[in-house]
Design an enzyme around this catalytic site. Sequence first.
Site, PDB file in Angstrom:
ATOM      1  N   HIS A  69      10.363  -5.585  22.242  1.00  8.97           N
ATOM      2  CA  HIS A  69      11.235  -4.747  22.250  1.00  8.97           C
ATOM      3  C   HIS A  69      11.035  -3.761  24.184  1.00  8.97           C
ATOM      4  CE1 HIS A  69      15.570  -3.377  22.584  1.00  8.97           C
ATOM      5  NE2 HIS A  69      15.135  -2.620  20.910  1.00  8.97           N
ATOM      6  N   ALA A  70      11.974  -3.581  24.985  1.00  8.83           N
ATOM      7  CA  ALA A  70      12.265  -2.593  26.151  1.00  8.83           C
ATOM      8  C   ALA A  70      11.470  -1.931  25.998  1.00  8.83           C
ATOM      9  CB  ALA A  70      13.478  -2.772  26.590  1.00  8.83           C
TER      10      ALA A  70
ATOM     11  N   GLY B 221      17.596 -10.563  29.040  1.00 14.44           N
ATOM     12  CA  GLY B 221      16.837 -10.180  29.763  1.00 14.44           C
ATOM     13  C   GLY B 221      17.164 -10.411  30.777  1.00 14.44           C
TER      14      GLY B 221
ATOM     15  N   GLU C 103      19.016 -16.237  27.350  1.00 15.22           N
ATOM     16  CA  GLU C 103      20.194 -14.825  27.229  1.00 15.22           C
ATOM     17  C   GLU C 103      20.120 -14.134  28.377  1.00 15.22           C
ATOM     18  OE1 GLU C 103      22.829 -15.446  25.986  1.00 15.22           O
ATOM     19  OE2 GLU C 103      22.366 -16.978  23.870  1.00 15.22           O
TER      20      GLU C 103
ATOM     21  N   CYS D 229      25.353  -7.756  29.677  1.00 11.49           N
ATOM     22  CA  CYS D 229      25.143  -8.639  30.670  1.00 11.49           C
ATOM     23  C   CYS D 229      26.518  -9.414  30.955  1.00 11.49           C
ATOM     24  CB  CYS D 229      24.373 -10.052  29.741  1.00 11.49           C
ATOM     25  SG  CYS D 229      25.129  -9.919  27.837  1.00 11.49           S
TER      26      CYS D 229
HETATM   27  P1  NAP Z   1      14.319  -7.018  31.717  1.00 15.16           P
HETATM   28  O1  NAP Z   1      13.497  -5.991  32.615  1.00 15.16           O
HETATM   29  O2  NAP Z   1      13.628  -8.730  31.692  1.00 15.16           O
HETATM   30  O3  NAP Z   1      13.925  -7.024  30.472  1.00 15.16           O
HETATM   31  C1  NAP Z   1      14.352  -7.757  28.941  1.00 15.16           C
HETATM   32  C2  NAP Z   1      12.976  -7.636  28.587  1.00 15.16           C
HETATM   33  O4  NAP Z   1      11.789  -8.809  28.668  1.00 15.16           O
HETATM   34  C3  NAP Z   1      12.110  -6.159  27.186  1.00 15.16           C
HETATM   35  O5  NAP Z   1      11.593  -6.447  26.827  1.00 15.16           O
HETATM   36  C4  NAP Z   1      11.351  -6.440  28.771  1.00 15.16           C
HETATM   37  O6  NAP Z   1       9.680  -5.760  28.942  1.00 15.16           O
HETATM   38  C5  NAP Z   1      10.400  -8.092  29.365  1.00 15.16           C
HETATM   39  N1  NAP Z   1      10.071  -8.198  30.244  1.00 15.16           N
HETATM   40  C6  NAP Z   1      10.500  -8.107  31.508  1.00 15.16           C
HETATM   41  N2  NAP Z   1       9.830  -8.823  32.608  1.00 15.16           N
HETATM   42  C7  NAP Z   1       9.131  -9.794  31.833  1.00 15.16           C
HETATM   43  C8  NAP Z   1       7.797 -10.736  32.233  1.00 15.16           C
HETATM   44  N3  NAP Z   1       7.654 -10.782  32.980  1.00 15.16           N
HETATM   45  N4  NAP Z   1       7.167 -10.988  31.002  1.00 15.16           N
HETATM   46  C9  NAP Z   1       7.411 -10.926  29.520  1.00 15.16           C
HETATM   47  N5  NAP Z   1       8.310  -9.909  29.629  1.00 15.16           N
HETATM   48  C10 NAP Z   1       9.476  -9.603  30.630  1.00 15.16           C
HETATM   49  O7  NAP Z   1      15.649  -6.400  31.004  1.00 15.16           O
HETATM   50  P2  NAP Z   1      16.717  -5.469  30.957  1.00 15.16           P
HETATM   51  O8  NAP Z   1      16.353  -4.097  31.966  1.00 15.16           O
HETATM   52  O9  NAP Z   1      16.006  -4.823  29.909  1.00 15.16           O
HETATM   53  O10 NAP Z   1      17.350  -6.012  30.324  1.00 15.16           O
HETATM   54  C11 NAP Z   1      19.071  -6.409  31.381  1.00 15.16           C
HETATM   55  C12 NAP Z   1      18.841  -7.773  31.698  1.00 15.16           C
HETATM   56  O11 NAP Z   1      19.339  -8.093  31.633  1.00 15.16           O
HETATM   57  C13 NAP Z   1      20.275  -7.987  33.288  1.00 15.16           C
HETATM   58  O12 NAP Z   1      19.976  -8.869  33.655  1.00 15.16           O
HETATM   59  C14 NAP Z   1      21.240  -8.554  31.871  1.00 15.16           C
HETATM   60  O13 NAP Z   1      22.241  -9.581  31.883  1.00 15.16           O
HETATM   61  C15 NAP Z   1      20.133  -8.995  30.327  1.00 15.16           C
HETATM   62  N6  NAP Z   1      21.157  -9.301  29.460  1.00 15.16           N
HETATM   63  C16 NAP Z   1      21.590 -10.521  28.941  1.00 15.16           C
HETATM   64  C17 NAP Z   1      22.249 -11.067  28.339  1.00 15.16           C
HETATM   65  C18 NAP Z   1      22.616 -12.255  27.379  1.00 15.16           C
HETATM   66  O14 NAP Z   1      23.303 -12.525  26.330  1.00 15.16           O
HETATM   67  N7  NAP Z   1      22.328 -12.998  28.918  1.00 15.16           N
HETATM   68  C19 NAP Z   1      21.603  -9.767  27.108  1.00 15.16           C
HETATM   69  C20 NAP Z   1      21.952  -8.671  27.033  1.00 15.16           C
HETATM   70  C21 NAP Z   1      21.233  -8.087  28.232  1.00 15.16           C
HETATM   71  P3  NAP Z   1       9.823  -4.189  29.253  1.00 15.16           P
HETATM   72  O15 NAP Z   1      10.552  -3.778  28.631  1.00 15.16           O
HETATM   73  O16 NAP Z   1       8.352  -3.639  28.677  1.00 15.16           O
HETATM   74  O17 NAP Z   1       9.437  -4.526  31.175  1.00 15.16           O
END
Ligand code: NAP
Length: 456
Positions: A156-157, A207, A229, A263
């Site tokens: 999870h985040a 993410g 996603e 998102c």
């Molecule tokens: P994020 O920073 O990309 O984080 C998402 C998850 O990925 C977290 O568990 C994060 O861990 C992990 N993560 C980040 N960088 C990583 C890497 N390089 N390698 C592996 N894991 C990694 O995104 P967020 O800020 O939590 O969420 C917002 C984003 O999600 C927005 O862009 C939103 O549009 C998108 N989103 C998309 C959908 C969809 O269904 N399309 C739904 C909801 C959200 P850490 O927290 O430990 O960094």
Amino acid sequence: MSMLSINPASGEQIAEFETWDDETLHDVVTQASYGFDDWSILTTQEERGMLFSHMADVLRDDQEILAELIVVEMGKRYEEAMTEIEKCAALCDYYVEHAPAQLADEIVETDASKSFVAYLPIGVVLGVMPWNYPFWQVFRFAIPTIISGNIAVMKHASNVPQCALAIQEVFRKSGFPEGIFTSLMITSGQVEQVIRHPAVQAVSLTGSEAAGRSVASIAGSELKKTVLELGGSDPFIVLDSANMKLAIAGALQGRFVNMGQTCIASKRFIVDVFVVDEFIEQFKAAIENYFVDGDPMDKAVTLAPMARQDLLDELHAQVMESVELGATVVTGGYQLDRPGFYYAPTILTDVTSNMPVYSEELFGPVAVVLKVSEPAHALGVANNSRFGLSGSIWADDLATAETMARGMESGSTFINSTSFSDARLPFGGVKASGYGRELSSFGIREFTNIKTIWIK
Ligand code: NAP
């Protein structure tokens, strides 16, 4: 390293958890994989469904406690958090009812005496999940993955560690055997180790685009399937035939639900020149009349904090850089002068394609209004984006709207409604918004081996 749980409404730290070392992580994933045969072969689809029926009860029984946890850990309004938990329970109900048919063997007439397609589980599937809907995103991944006979491990985040542990506890309370679902208390840097673990067969990431690119390239080097996603910059097209009252209500909901941290939030408001002044005036008035900041547990509060200060700073930097390049702030554009991570709902106009607010995802309460001359122009602007998640069109002329919906480069398009997810409909994106689908029969089959069996 540690994972901090910080209340976004106050900025105060409420809990801290140590992340696991690599050896612990390896052992947990290995141990989880040992449960696969028992789970996938020795339990029937109906038995797995029974556990998810219990889960729906657990979620409904504990709805208030779980919702409160969401509020204190990521800051959304209590009412929205309650809806989120109910949506998870309803998703259990949906797959309990429909998974047996969605995963049933499909007989195909060939020259065999019998030939059919079977949807079989593949093993351990990793979910990497975001904080914005800290329960819904996880359940949307985990329920179909597990009900089809797989094992799920989930990172999870890092700002929602208490939600991560609470979800694992929901599985335990619902009667699932240990190891069917595990919350991995790890950093994003350790995700690579999990993807490369021999027992892990596939990855689902929800993410940002950057995280998606990283996870997909590691998984690609291991030839492991991914479902991504990712982010969106959804267009909200208002044609001159639109019912303005409906469109304004939609704009308020579409941009500001979950404080804009969705998102499929409406992000770019693409409005016909004949109605654009009216739209801006009414949208501004609606925002200024609607929002009252305060404790997100308080039902009267409509303006909740954003989830983290760094995300607020990033959003504000996108706004300020665009203002320096000539954008106009119609309302908002600043952090509220109070404890917590509150950002004023914002409208920007005079936006051009060289500005960050035009080309980047705005993950917070900032709306961009773009003026267009006709439907074809509107569609061109809508499609002028790296992203392609969802979008909406507001018009009384439904024939034109439907033609435009087909032309919109997105995983879904809604007419006279804001975008939403529905268990019965596939959810996902095109372009830099990712690939693969969640929910419906498409989602449940993503992590199955679609296997041909042919009998002479
Ligand atoms: P994020 O920073 O990309 O984080 C998402 C998850 O990925 C977290 O568990 C994060 O861990 C992990 N993560 C980040 N960088 C990583 C890497 N390089 N390698 C592996 N894991 C990694 O995104 P967020 O800020 O939590 O969420 C917002 C984003 O999600 C927005 O862009 C939103 O549009 C998108 N989103 C998309 C959908 C969809 O269904 N399309 C739904 C909801 C959200 P850490 O927290 O430990 O960094």
